[in-house]
Design an enzyme around this catalytic site. Structure first.
Site, PDB file in Angstrom:
ATOM      1  N   GLU A 121       1.878  -0.115  -4.835  1.00 12.46           N
ATOM      2  CA  GLU A 121       0.540   0.720  -5.276  1.00 12.46           C
ATOM      3  C   GLU A 121       1.100   1.711  -5.899  1.00 12.46           C
ATOM      4  OE1 GLU A 121      -3.436   2.969  -3.960  1.00 12.46           O
ATOM      5  OE2 GLU A 121      -1.152   2.616  -2.383  1.00 12.46           O
TER       6      GLU A 121
ATOM      7  N   ASP B  74       0.311  -1.456  -0.146  1.00 10.79           N
ATOM      8  CA  ASP B  74      -0.030  -0.027   0.351  1.00 10.79           C
ATOM      9  C   ASP B  74       0.409   1.479   0.031  1.00 10.79           C
ATOM     10  OD1 ASP B  74      -2.634   0.994   1.303  1.00 10.79           O
ATOM     11  OD2 ASP B  74      -1.699   2.047   1.776  1.00 10.79           O
TER      12      ASP B  74
END
Length: 768
Positions: free
Chosen positions: A260, A227
């Site tokens: 990401e 993330d």
């Protein structure tokens, strides 16, 4: 009922790929449901799944609990997904009193606010349940990708684990929030929103996270999604803030990792640099997909590009939407499930990238964002819609084939051809279209696997009809299949341990006849889908072997697989008065019980009471002191916001044994022939008995548990990888090929379990 599991042979295939002669995978995948003839069929081949995540399909099981994913694995495999992606598995902030709504009394984003880098949290489940999920997933040939939050912690610094918060060298950057996205240093060194930015230059932070990742791999994780990856600096960023974070943490033993990287107009994301270290998200392509479907203008030129400079398609992870798009950018109200499927077909039918399908909440719609609004529950069924399943299987069957995109009739209709093997046609328009176009498919009749219609190729021309806003998936699956056999048992296709009875579904594919046999009894014919019940006349501790066999068309290789089932007793405590708690639905990290009498005048401890004992399989137990006659009990998660009941406790009388399961307070019963005494002996022995039972030892039993299973293969692999250390006996029994303990020994045991008669070394022989 929860069950312990035997690890799948598929896990072994993944970890020791290339060690078996003749097992190299071809450059192109076999057709859907094609079967390997080099060894016993694996589940991956049974479902036509690719054997690696790269180039495959990932189902983002957003906010599903570990147990929910596990219960749906067969459905996921049948829909053609190579991997499942979990939400973050680390310990996280317990917000809103532990509420379990996606939004409201609970928040989905709390699991993106880690408080410690340990495995398990109140929203998804325990570490034991995560391990069980991985084991079951591997039995289907499905890999497990874990979402990791390595950039920041929760804003509630008081909730952060003291070991992390006080780590030598400093935990945080402490540069404050506010990011100018034209400024690369601020992107990587400042707080994201109000989330405290970890001091990722600190080697102690790097190793702390690396150890967490290694533990996840040891528990069964196959890869990671990072993330906010662009918010962590690269080694070749400006020397004033560059670090070795990524080279350090990526060296964790997993097989697939991606970051990401959300691109923006400022071009500061550095996707090309990240792609040299890991796979990266192609967020701009998802936006283009949605834009073109919304306009019903899916042009071949636009859809064949991925809009990422310096990144090759094989390093990309494409999506139609992500959880960030859905929750933060409001794509939920702009695009229907039908439009999501049309976008997905365009991305997946091309086969250039790894693709991720985001699973929306169950019951959601363009007028209802949160639907049933429950963390832990499965999302809607769009991920396994017949159109999506057909496209997924097409993707897997066409793996490695060249592609060609062209528009038919109008820019609203796109045909994606893969070599001369198949085509997918996407009609984003509001009217049905009649197809009449040149094709390289061989002449003949073809089934549309998405809707069941018929297409015809004659003299190099493809004809047929595609409905409005529909997908047609056309290819000919004309390979000769070997028969296969398998079982479905409580969400997996392995044997294992069970209580009371085990209901087992028998399956076969491409078989002209199939049989099952219990131990050395008679063979009994069955039809695929038949259910049999095991265990009614078995004693605790007794094991049986269920063997399935099948024959197919002339010229094919017969199939045979065996499964071991063992009947075990329910977990039980020694004590006169005991209470039990079924944690399988609450998934508390810790389970405490507060026992009180006479309105609190006598208690087992001050609130929240004392910790219960984890007995396995989701059951926790506590033996109440005999000084209590009639008492009340309240179960809680160590005062972290959840308890049951909310008011006066459940009553428990002296001599009773009761369990709280699914909100029901009832008697806790164990089988009539328990293996443990129900009361403590009146006199404890002061010395151990002088007579012991000698357990036979067999070569191949590396974990020394008395049986040879795939767990022994895993134990050897973990020993060789320095995750665990085998005992001296384990190293002796695991050495079956006569040399030093090596991966060759794991391969010999694998062959033995797969039914090979040669190449198994001394596996199965008794050790004197």
């Amino acid at each position: 009922m929860k069950n312990k599991r035997l690890t799948s042979i598929v896990l072994c295939l993944i970890l020791v790929a290339g060690t078996l002669t003749g097992m190299a995978m071809p450059n192109t995948a076999t057709k859907v449901n094609a079967v390997s003839t080099d060894m016993a069929q694996t589940s991956a081949n049974q479902y036509g799944l690719l054997d690696q995540v790269e180039g495959g399909l990932i189902l983002h099981c957003w906010c599903w609990s570990f147990n929910t994913i596990k219960a749906n694995l067969e459905k996921i495999a049948e829909a053609g997904y190579t991997a499942v992606q979990t939400s973050p598995i680390s310990k996280c902030l317990v917000g809103d009193g532990g509420g379990m709504q996606l939004n409201g009394n609970g928040k989905w984003y709390y699991h993106y606010q880690p408080t410690a880098y340990t495995i398990g949290n109140y929203q998804l489940g325990t570490e034991a349940e995560f391990k069980s999920l991985c084991e079951a997933a591997h039995s289907y040939g499905i890999k497990v990708i874990v979402d990791v939050v390595a950039n920041h912690t929760t804003p509630d610094r008081g909730a952060v684990d003291s070991e992390l918060k006080n780590i030598p060298g400093g935990c945080y950057h402490n540069n404050g929030g506010g990011i100018d996205y034209k400024n690369r240093k601020q992107i990587t060194q400042n707080d994201l929103i109000s989330l405290p930015d970890l001091n990722t230059q600190n080697p102690n932070i790097q190793n702390h996270i690396l150890n967490f990742l290694k533990q996840a791999v040891a528990d069964g994780a196959d890869g990671f999604r990072y993330d906010a990856a662009k918010h962590i600096e690269l080694p070749d960023d400006d020397s004033s803030y560059a670090s070795n974070f990524w080279p350090t943490v990526l060296d964790n033993g997993s097989s697939f990792q991606y970051g990401e990287i959300l691109e923006d107009e400022h071009k500061t994301a550095r996707s090309d640099a990240y792609s040299k270290l890991m796979h990266v998200t192609a967020s701009s392509y998802g936006y283009k997909l949605r834009e073109q479907i919304g306009a019903r203008q899916i042009t071949a030129n636009a859809m064949s590009q991925y809009y990422m400079t310096g990144v090759t398609p094989d390093r990309m992870v494409t999506w139609v939407e992500s959880h960030d798009n859905y929750c933060d950018n409001n794509t939920w109200k702009d695009y229907s499930n039908t439009q999501i499927r049309l976008c997905w077909a365009i991305a997946v039918a091309q086969g250039d990238t790894t693709s991720l399908f985001f699973n929306r909440p169950n019951g959601s719609s363009q007028t209802n964002m949160w639907g049933n609004n429950r963390i832990g529950a499965a999302g809607d069924n769009n991920y396994c819609d017949p159109e999506v399943t057909a496209v997924n299987r097409f993707h897997n069957a066409m793996y490695g084939q060249d592609k060609e995109l062209k528009n038919l009739n109008s820019k609203a209709v796109l045909m994606i051809s893969r070599g001369n093997s198949g085509v997918t046609i996407i009609n984003s328009g509001t009217e049905s279209v009649s197809v009449n176009t040149e094709t390289t498919l061989p002449d003949g009749k073809y089934t549309d696997y998405a809707h069941g219609g018929t297409f015809t190729v004659s003299n190099g021309t493809l004809t047929g009809t595609v409905g409005k806003e529909q997908i047609a998936v056309i290819y000919k699956d004309d390979v000769t299949h070997d028969p296969s056999v398998s079982i479905s048992y409580d969400g997996t296709n392995t044997g294992g341990e069970f209580y009371d009875v085990a209901e087992v579904t028998l399956k076969s594919n491409f078989a002209t006849s199939a049989y099952y046999q219990i131990n050395s009894g008679n063979k009994i014919a069955y039809n695929s889908g038949d259910v049999i019940t095991l265990g009614e006349n078995m004693s605790e501790g007794e094991s049986i072997t269920l063997t399935l066999s099948a024959v197919g068309e002339e010229g094919t290789t017969p199939a045979q697989k065996s499964y071991v089932f063992t009947k075990v007793s329910r977990p039980a405590l020694v004590g006169t008065t005991c209470v039990y708690f079924d944690n399988s639905s609450t998934n508390w990290d810790e389970v405490y019980v507060y026992v009180y009498r006479d309105n609190g005048s006598v208690t087992n401890n001050s609130w929240p009471g004392e910790p219960m004992t984890d007995l396995g399989d989701g059951i926790w137990g506590y033996a109440i002191d005999e000084s209590f006659s009639d008492a009340y009990v309240i179960f809680n998660n160590n005062n972290k916001g959840s308890q049951d009941p909310q008011g006066q406790g459940y009553t428990i009388n002296k001599g009773e044994k009761k369990i709280l399961a699914n909100g029901n307070w009832s008697n806790y019963t164990t089988p009539t022939n328990p293996t443990k005494p129900t009361t403590a002996p009146t006199t404890q022995p002061t010395t151990a008995p002088t007579t012991v039972t000698t357990v036979p030892k067999y070569y191949g039993d590396a974990n020394c548990d008395g049986i040879i299973t795939i767990q022994d293969v895993t134990a050897i692999q973990k020993h060789l990888a320095d995750f665990v250390s085998l005992s001296v006996d384990g190293q002796i029994l695991g050495n079956v090929d006569g040399g030093t303990l090596s991966i060759k020994d794991a391969t010999c045991i694998q062959k033995y379990l797969a039914g090979f008669s040669t190449g198994i070394g001394s596996t199965g022989n008794k050790h004197n």
